[in-house]
Design an enzyme around this catalytic site. Sequence first.
Site, PDB file in Angstrom:
ATOM      1  N   GLY A  18       0.514  -0.927   0.164  1.00 31.91           N
ATOM      2  CA  GLY A  18      -0.211   0.044   0.049  1.00 31.91           C
ATOM      3  C   GLY A  18       1.123   1.286   0.393  1.00 31.91           C
ATOM      4  N   ASN A  19       0.173   1.994  -0.006  1.00 29.34           N
ATOM      5  CA  ASN A  19       1.444   3.993   0.276  1.00 29.34           C
ATOM      6  C   ASN A  19       0.271   4.176   1.184  1.00 29.34           C
ATOM      7  OD1 ASN A  19      -1.000   5.338  -1.004  1.00 29.34           O
ATOM      8  ND2 ASN A  19      -0.917   4.070  -3.035  1.00 29.34           N
ATOM      9  N   ARG A  20       1.146   5.586   1.717  1.00 33.58           N
ATOM     10  CA  ARG A  20       1.126   6.278   3.029  1.00 33.58           C
ATOM     11  C   ARG A  20      -0.332   7.466   3.092  1.00 33.58           C
ATOM     12  NH1 ARG A  20       4.809   5.319   6.142  1.00 33.58           N
ATOM     13  NH2 ARG A  20       6.957   4.939   4.322  1.00 33.58           N
TER      14      ARG A  20
END
Length: 397
Positions: free
Chosen positions: A203-205
Amino acid sequence: MTLRILVGISGGIAAYKAASLIRLLVQEGHDVHAVPTTSALRFIGKPTLEALSRNPVTSDVFDDVAEVRHVALGQRADLIIVAPATANTLAKLANGQADDLLGTSVLASSAPLVIAPAMHTEMWQHPATQDNVAKLTEHGARFVGPDAGELTGGDVGAGRLADPERIVREALAIVGDDSLRGTSVVISAGGTHESIDPVRFIGNRSSGAMGVALAKRALARGASVTLVGANLQVHPPAGADVVSVESTAELRDAMLAGANADIVIMAAAVSDYRVAGGSDAKLKKETLGANPTIELAENPDILAELARAERSNTVVGFAAETESEQDALIALGRAKLERKGADLLVVNRVGTEAGFGERETSVTVLDANGIVAAAAGTKMSVADVIMDAIAQHKETS
Ligand code: CTP
């Protein structure tokens, strides 16, 4: 558009909910001034109201007399919200009684007045109260609620304060501009998750805060909004149709389904790659060994697909970059705008102290000819500038 909003709070148990109301308005970037009645201060503390509104709070007409505060507050307000309004406050407002700061401020103001009553059912239904409501309505006040439901003491009936989110939405709709009424807007927000196995993902932030802020700004301009939320960590706004997705493939389906909207905004952080042949069963350390590798496969570029389609709408992309030098950042943005074929690209710098998850951000909006807007500040205030640029582009294209 930052509004100066006066929030009148009267003395009922629902006064504590004024805290969320003020918080929501401040989060939307408005300048909020709380005016509690003296009895409201028995239910909610002045420090709470000052901390949340970020402005001094007074309920006494004799404070700051030199500034003629009772007149100044009302005169300068763009909008007055009284929440909760007790039966007593309704009676006073209906009769123009001005024996406290709230009463004087309302009388000294020509701003729209939004009233959210909260009281026991019997008090709400009493003809005296209903007469006051009718009179205030005749004077131009708008009522939000009360809702029916459980009241203090366990009774059930009409009299609950309307949900603060609804009060905010309905109040802002009155003063909000109508520049996007009749316009459909589809916004992707958040960050996609690519499944590795049933318990893990890449995923990402991205929290989704920027996309949600844009959705709120579009709603405030009267647009009908679909928010395609990928793993949102912030609440979507009431009033938007929310489609929740997880992966890039799901996000793509949802965005293609909404591709005909008048304005399409790709604010989501999309994973460029997915796991090739993700596993349906949990991967075990035993079989993976000491140095496992994950094979990735390229994801489709949704923005490019939306932008390159035959269309007459406005397509907006985002570019989150870590480049710290402004000219180089803009050059990256211009190349990306051209590569994707979008009408507008919002370039924002992300890094350790800016961008993802932060409340503050700074952006530059580009079109094919160069910079059309730039803004720095809270995501809500920046979203306002971005929405202006988008509305402007739509109008002139
Ligand atoms: N985007 C998309 N589909 C992808 C990747 C990105 O629609 N598979 C969209 C994003 O929502 C954003 C824009 O494209 O609006 C730019 O995303 P960004 O990650 O900055 O661009 P990339 O093309 O992935 O380029 P790079 O990561 O190499 O900078």
